[in-house]
Write an enzyme that holds these catalytic residues in place. Sequence first.
Site, PDB file in Angstrom:
ATOM      1  N   HIS A  15      -0.946  -5.627 -17.333  1.00  0.00           N
ATOM      2  CA  HIS A  15       0.388  -6.428 -17.324  1.00  0.00           C
ATOM      3  C   HIS A  15       0.042  -7.762 -16.499  1.00  0.00           C
ATOM      4  O   HIS A  15      -0.997  -7.815 -15.491  1.00  0.00           O
ATOM      5  CB  HIS A  15       1.491  -5.870 -16.715  1.00  0.00           C
ATOM      6  CG  HIS A  15       1.591  -5.636 -15.555  1.00  0.00           C
ATOM      7  ND1 HIS A  15       2.851  -5.008 -14.740  1.00  0.00           N
ATOM      8  CD2 HIS A  15       0.732  -5.469 -14.576  1.00  0.00           C
ATOM      9  CE1 HIS A  15       2.523  -4.856 -13.389  1.00  0.00           C
ATOM     10  NE2 HIS A  15       1.255  -5.120 -13.276  1.00  0.00           N
ATOM     11  N   CYS A  34      -0.866 -11.159  -8.724  1.00  0.00           N
ATOM     12  CA  CYS A  34      -0.306 -10.197  -9.994  1.00  0.00           C
ATOM     13  C   CYS A  34       0.286 -11.354 -11.243  1.00  0.00           C
ATOM     14  O   CYS A  34       0.304 -10.803 -12.236  1.00  0.00           O
ATOM     15  CB  CYS A  34       0.967  -9.460  -9.662  1.00  0.00           C
ATOM     16  SG  CYS A  34       0.297  -8.118  -8.551  1.00  0.00           S
ATOM     17  N   HIS A  40      -3.904  -7.889 -15.052  1.00  0.00           N
ATOM     18  CA  HIS A  40      -4.558  -6.863 -14.262  1.00  0.00           C
ATOM     19  C   HIS A  40      -4.180  -5.584 -14.666  1.00  0.00           C
ATOM     20  O   HIS A  40      -3.189  -5.345 -15.339  1.00  0.00           O
ATOM     21  CB  HIS A  40      -4.311  -7.089 -12.782  1.00  0.00           C
ATOM     22  CG  HIS A  40      -2.730  -6.888 -12.166  1.00  0.00           C
ATOM     23  ND1 HIS A  40      -1.871  -7.958 -12.750  1.00  0.00           N
ATOM     24  CD2 HIS A  40      -2.344  -5.884 -11.867  1.00  0.00           C
ATOM     25  CE1 HIS A  40      -0.840  -7.463 -12.043  1.00  0.00           C
ATOM     26  NE2 HIS A  40      -0.951  -6.180 -11.549  1.00  0.00           N
ATOM     27  N   HIS A  42      -3.528  -1.038 -14.012  1.00  0.00           N
ATOM     28  CA  HIS A  42      -3.212   0.038 -13.046  1.00  0.00           C
ATOM     29  C   HIS A  42      -3.161   1.346 -13.591  1.00  0.00           C
ATOM     30  O   HIS A  42      -3.185   1.692 -14.959  1.00  0.00           O
ATOM     31  CB  HIS A  42      -1.586  -0.213 -12.691  1.00  0.00           C
ATOM     32  CG  HIS A  42      -1.367  -1.342 -11.825  1.00  0.00           C
ATOM     33  ND1 HIS A  42      -1.497  -1.269 -10.584  1.00  0.00           N
ATOM     34  CD2 HIS A  42      -0.598  -2.185 -12.270  1.00  0.00           C
ATOM     35  CE1 HIS A  42      -1.076  -2.472 -10.231  1.00  0.00           C
ATOM     36  NE2 HIS A  42      -0.407  -3.043 -11.301  1.00  0.00           N
ATOM     37  N   HIS A  81      -2.869   2.473 -22.265  1.00  0.00           N
ATOM     38  CA  HIS A  81      -3.752   1.472 -22.738  1.00  0.00           C
ATOM     39  C   HIS A  81      -3.469   0.384 -23.506  1.00  0.00           C
ATOM     40  O   HIS A  81      -3.786  -0.296 -24.423  1.00  0.00           O
ATOM     41  CB  HIS A  81      -4.894   2.493 -23.646  1.00  0.00           C
ATOM     42  CG  HIS A  81      -5.516   3.442 -22.831  1.00  0.00           C
ATOM     43  ND1 HIS A  81      -6.231   3.237 -21.826  1.00  0.00           N
ATOM     44  CD2 HIS A  81      -5.475   4.648 -22.859  1.00  0.00           C
ATOM     45  CE1 HIS A  81      -6.770   4.445 -21.234  1.00  0.00           C
ATOM     46  NE2 HIS A  81      -6.157   5.379 -21.838  1.00  0.00           N
ATOM     47  N   GLU A 124       2.725   2.831  -8.844  1.00  0.00           N
ATOM     48  CA  GLU A 124       1.808   1.827  -9.461  1.00  0.00           C
ATOM     49  C   GLU A 124       0.657   1.853  -8.846  1.00  0.00           C
ATOM     50  O   GLU A 124      -0.542   1.726  -9.205  1.00  0.00           O
ATOM     51  CB  GLU A 124       2.505   0.475  -9.247  1.00  0.00           C
ATOM     52  CG  GLU A 124       1.731  -0.725  -9.679  1.00  0.00           C
ATOM     53  CD  GLU A 124       2.403  -1.988  -9.300  1.00  0.00           C
ATOM     54  OE1 GLU A 124       3.061  -2.381 -10.275  1.00  0.00           O
ATOM     55  OE2 GLU A 124       2.775  -2.215  -8.183  1.00  0.00           O
TER      56      GLU A 124
END
Length: 134
Positions: A15, A34, A40, A42, A81, A124
């Site tokens: 996201h 972010c 990026h 997670h 994904h 996260e």
Amino acid sequence: MKAHLSRRYLFSASHRLHSDAMSNTENQSAYGKCNNPHGHGHNYTIEVTISGQVDASTGMVCNLVDLDDFVNREVLARYGHENLNMLPEFSNQVPTTENLCIHIYEILQRGFTHAHLERVRIEETMMNSFDYAG
């Protein structure tokens, strides 16, 4: 006798934290790294906690197969994904993990009927986790 059951699931997604209602400077200030234009990713851990009466014949709150099937079909298949920014629920909302947690809770609340949903918790990172209980 009421009991609680917590089950954990893993998925990866990406996201970018960015609000179209804010300037680039405001976004950078609010979201820092972010807000990277390339996004990026997670490796998320979801923990679903349900409750209910312990069935006298099975000794369980609910059958784990039912919970696993629902979460795999309705949550992991939807978010795993994926670039969260590209999903309809985030077209007008920043895909923070707080908002993701609320969406997953609502999916479970609407569709999982085998036990009472208590909360959804998402890790996260090793340092950040978010809880939502409705």
